[in-house]
Design a protein around this motif. Structure first.
Motif, short mmCIF file in Angstrom:
data_model
loop_
_atom_site.label_atom_id
_atom_site.label_comp_id
_atom_site.label_asym_id
_atom_site.label_seq_id
_atom_site.Cartn_x
_atom_site.Cartn_y
_atom_site.Cartn_z
N HIS A 1 1.59 -2.47 -1.12
CA HIS A 1 0.35 -2.37 -1.89
C HIS A 1 -0.20 -0.95 -1.82
CE1 HIS A 1 1.07 -6.41 -0.48
NE2 HIS A 1 0.09 -6.93 -1.17
N ILE B 1 -7.41 -4.68 -0.23
CA ILE B 1 -6.30 -4.74 0.73
C ILE B 1 -6.82 -4.93 2.15
CG2 ILE B 1 -4.34 -3.48 1.70
CD1 ILE B 1 -4.10 -4.61 -1.21
N THR C 1 -3.78 -5.83 -6.70
CA THR C 1 -3.50 -4.39 -6.74
C THR C 1 -2.90 -4.00 -8.08
OG1 THR C 1 -3.11 -4.32 -4.34
CG2 THR C 1 -2.20 -2.52 -5.65
N LEU D 1 -1.10 -8.24 -3.64
CA LEU D 1 -0.26 -7.44 -4.52
C LEU D 1 -0.62 -7.66 -5.99
CD1 LEU D 1 2.10 -5.48 -4.84
CD2 LEU D 1 3.66 -7.44 -4.81
#
Length: 366
Positions: free
Chosen positions: A144, A198, A246, A243
């Motif tokens: 990420h 994250i 992201t 992910l």
């Protein structure tokens, strides 16, 4: 032009309605509406009927909320669409909490009338539990980080090519509804949002790993094996969710200098739907802690041993407050997932940190 809004309500709210309605079926077999019971009592006809009643009332109520929301969205504009969806979301939450509390207090009164099994209270524990690999490593989030770094570098390299005023939001017709002056902070703000997300996902993964071990009155080896699989499954889901988010924000940032509203709209619609459907699917295919979902069990298979009764530490059936427990996170008593021990000061720090990340991310994304 309300197609995406209507699809979002159907594909997100409907699965959530199913999840909320069948929550009593996915909690542990020793918990009924936030109240401790034995497996023997959990499968008695009266509690099975109580779960069916809850599911029916919840489905009807949530279904009405969805239908009202869809009706109002038919002729709503951009501004009113956000308001309608926000109100429907609040109605969902308030209705679920109210319904849970009604059945929780009903269950507390009902518990005294349930048959009491004459069996000693005992628990079994696997002392090697912490030696197992309970979750996937947080090092997976380096992927990420690499995506965030790559998009940030691309943005900096294309900084001069960007207009002096950068569009940040669009309506359903593709018109710009919000824009900001071009600065390095405004260009890289989305990267800061990504880093906050994250950090939050890493915190969730850490909580899954460090939450305290659950006790059992049955075979500890089988219990631990299922429980480890349960934690790893949700750990993987957390990493994948991070992910996907992201990637979503990466598309939003790239759209600043390579505009493609059709693709951006599609990604913005697909990612949340995939995340919600994934969470609902995982929840409805296994109980809290990794048990099997079932509403019937042979009498000979039902454990009459009384589980550890810590009802006094669970306020209203779902808020954990235990000053003598050093754990910061514990498995939810009602539903799927984890919650914090509100009696621990550090838990409040973690909660405030999560709120701060969400608020800062929201501000920077404006």
């Amino acid at each position: 032009m309300q197609l995406f809004s209507i699809l979002s309500v159907v594909l997100i709210f409907a699965p959530l309605a199913l999840l909320f309605s069948f929550t009593p079926y996915i909690t542990r077999e020793t918990i009924s509406f936030g109240v401790t019971v034995s497996e023997y009592n959990y499968y008695t006809p009266i509690l099975r009927k109580l779960r069916k009643t809850f599911a029916a009332v919840s489905l009807i109520g949530n279904g009405m909320v969805i239908l009202v929301c869809l009706y109002l969205l038919r002729s709503a504009n951009e501004e009113s669409t956000a308001i309608i969806i926000g109100i429907c979301t609040m109605m969902f939450i308030v209705y679920w909490v109210a319904l849970h509390l009604i059945f929780h207090f009903k269950m507390k009164k009902l518990k005294g009338t349930l048959p009491t099994a004459e069996a000693p209270q005992r628990v079994k524990i696997d002392t090697t539990f912490r030696q197992n690999k309970l979750t996937y490593s947080n090092y997976w989030f380096l992927i990420h980080m690499a995506v965030i770094a790559a998009v940030a570098i691309i943005s900096i390299l294309n900084y001069d090519a960007l207009p002096n005023v950068i569009p940040m939001k669009y309506d359903l017709q593709g018109n710009v509804t919000s824009s900001v002056p071009k600065t390095y902070l405004s260009v890289l703000a989305i990267n800061l949002v990504q880093l906050g997300i994250i950090a939050l996902m890493m915190l969730v993964n850490w909580s899954i790993k460090t939450s305290k071990q659950q006790l059992t009155t049955t075979d500890p080896a089988q219990f631990v094996a299922k429980h480890i699989q349960f934690r790893r499954k949700w750990s993987l889901f957390t990493i994948i969710t991070g992910l996907l988010l992201t990637i979503l924000f990466a598309f939003i940032q790239i759209n600043m200098f390579v505009s493609n509203l059709v693709l951006l709209t599609a990604i913005s619609f697909i990612v949340p739907v995939v995340i919600v459907l994934g969470a609902v699917l995982l929840s409805l295919t296994g109980r809290q802690g990794g048990g099997e979902i079932r509403n019937h069990q042979e009498g000979s298979e039902r454990s009459k041993e009384q589980p550890v009764n810590d009802d006094k530490h669970w306020k209203l059936g779902f808020i954990y407050f235990n000053a003598s427990d050093p754990s910061f996170t514990v498995e939810k008593r009602y539903g799927i997932g984890w919650t914090i021990n509100f009696a621990r000061p550090l838990s409040w720090v973690l909660l405030l940190l999560i709120i701060a990340i969400v608020v800062i991310s929201r501000v920077l994304s404006q």
